[in-house]
Design an enzyme around this catalytic site. Structure first.
Site, PDB file in Angstrom:
ATOM      1  N   LYS A  53       0.841  -1.209   0.000  1.00 44.42           N
ATOM      2  CA  LYS A  53       0.000   0.000   0.000  1.00 44.42           C
ATOM      3  C   LYS A  53       0.871   1.252   0.000  1.00 44.42           C
ATOM      4  CE  LYS A  53      -3.662  -2.445   2.463  1.00 44.42           C
ATOM      5  NZ  LYS A  53      -4.323  -2.712   3.754  1.00 44.42           N
ATOM      6  N   GLN A  97      -4.194  -1.273   9.886  1.00 44.04           N
ATOM      7  CA  GLN A  97      -4.142  -2.599   9.265  1.00 44.04           C
ATOM      8  C   GLN A  97      -4.794  -3.628  10.195  1.00 44.04           C
ATOM      9  OE1 GLN A  97      -3.110  -3.301   6.115  1.00 44.04           O
ATOM     10  NE2 GLN A  97      -3.719  -5.421   6.435  1.00 44.04           N
ATOM     11  N   ASP A 120     -10.390   3.462   4.771  1.00 49.18           N
ATOM     12  CA  ASP A 120     -10.895   2.093   4.652  1.00 49.18           C
ATOM     13  C   ASP A 120     -12.420   2.039   4.599  1.00 49.18           C
ATOM     14  OD1 ASP A 120      -8.985   0.120   4.314  1.00 49.18           O
ATOM     15  OD2 ASP A 120      -8.385   0.159   6.422  1.00 49.18           O
TER      16      ASP A 120
END
Ligand code: NAD
Length: 303
Positions: A53, A97, A120
């Site tokens: 990412k 994460q 997200d």
């Protein structure tokens, strides 16, 4: 043989487009979009995902950094770190994460990220807006699936779709957009008739629903769950699953949920694993980061 929906190539195109958009935006006098990825603990797969990412972000012109914490970090310490990023005007996007170590409440952590920085799309407000077909930040994997259906011109209007897997971060948002009305505000609705299957759907029912589907999207992490005799000839098969398996030769490799070798002889279109939804998820995360940066800058101008 099915058309292979090449997510890797499409992700490259999207990142190239994004790079130009971000460069133009910066040339208009805006600071580069910025992303902070928090990772807690030493899970190797999570570290690989975060490294991918960060690299993708740097490639498109997003200033990105990883913040690493030991697995012994307490929930309170993590919440305090997120709070500091929420208040930092130099930070646009925040990503935590998952999974987090045992003892940390993931829902609490996702809700601690400021919704306007939540790249997200896991904050309760962003999920709520998605459920109401309102413009919002959409979880990247679900957005990746929708974008692939659109860019590869797979018809969804009035079609039968099955989503296998009902997790709140993957299966649920995919099903949400697939069944929604395209005329609603989000513009992401796909007007399909959607059946959601999960671990308690009896096998024969799963087979029945899949055989009746024009589009099968699977996100379970169960290798070879979807077999060729479950697929209607010409149907589209999108495989979100990623599982690391050890082959008979003792090598490790990544596989999806679909018996690719046999299903690709029946389906009309299919995503490979790896090289399908995975790279598209990273591209969509970059798109989300640019989106939140633009919205934040707009609200700073208005206030
Ligand atoms: P999860 O464990 O939270 O959810 C799995 C879902 O599969 C559950 O809803 C469960 O009910 C369902 N399921 C399990 N066994 C089943 C069965 N036998 N029949 C029908 N349904 C069954 O997992 P998740 O976070 O939703 O991820 C799902 C898969 O997608 C995993 O393999 C994960 O690695 C992968 N994933 C891929 C990407 C990507 O970018 N490609 C992103 C996120 C997750």
């Amino acid at each position: 043989m099915a058309q292979i929906l090449d997510g890797k190539a499409l992700a490259k195109d999207i990142k190239d487009e994004l790079k130009v958009k971000i460069s133009n935006w910066v040339n208009q006098g805006n600071r580069s979009p910025s992303l902070r990825c928090i990772i807690v603990g030493e899970d190797p797969a999570s570290h690989t995902y975060v490294a991918n990412k960060i690299q993708a972000a740097l490639d498109v012109g997003i200033a990105a950094d990883t913040i690493k914490y030991d697995a012994s970090l307490s929930q309170e310490e993590l919440l305090a770190a997120i709070d500091a990023l929420n208040k930092d005007d130099e930070v646009d996007g925040i990503l935590i994460q998952l999974p987090l170590p045992r003892g940390i409440d993931e829902r609490r952590v996702c809700n601690a990220v400021a919704p306007e920085k939540d790249v997200d799309g896991f904050h309760i407000i962003n999920i709520g807006q998605l459920s109401l077909d309102m413009p919002t930040v959409v979880p990247a994997t679900a957005l990746a699936v929708v974008e692939m259906l659109k860019r590869f011109k797979i018809q969804t209007f009035g079609r039968n779709a099955v989503v296998v897997g009902r997790s709140k971060n993957v299966g649920m948002p995919i099903a949400m957009m697939l069944h929604s009305d395209r005329n609603h505000d989000s513009g992401l609705g796909m007007d399909a008739t959607v059946t959601i299957c999960h671990r308690y759907t009896p096998r024969e029912q799963l087979e029945l629903f899949c055989r009746n589907a024009d589009i099968v999207i699977t996100a379970t992490g169960v290798p070879k769950l979807i077999k060729a005799d479950m697929i209607k000839p010409g149907a589209t098969v999108i495989d979100v699953g990623i599982t690391r398996i050890t082959t008979e030769q003792g090598k490790t490799k990544l596989v999806g949920d679909v018996d690719y070798e046999n299903v690709s002889k029946i389906a009309g279109a299919i995503t490979p694993v790896p090289g399908g939804v995975g790279p598209m998820t990273v591209a969509m995360l970059m798109q989300n980061t640019f989106q939140v940066a633009q919205r934040l800058r707009q609200s700073q101008i208005e206030n």
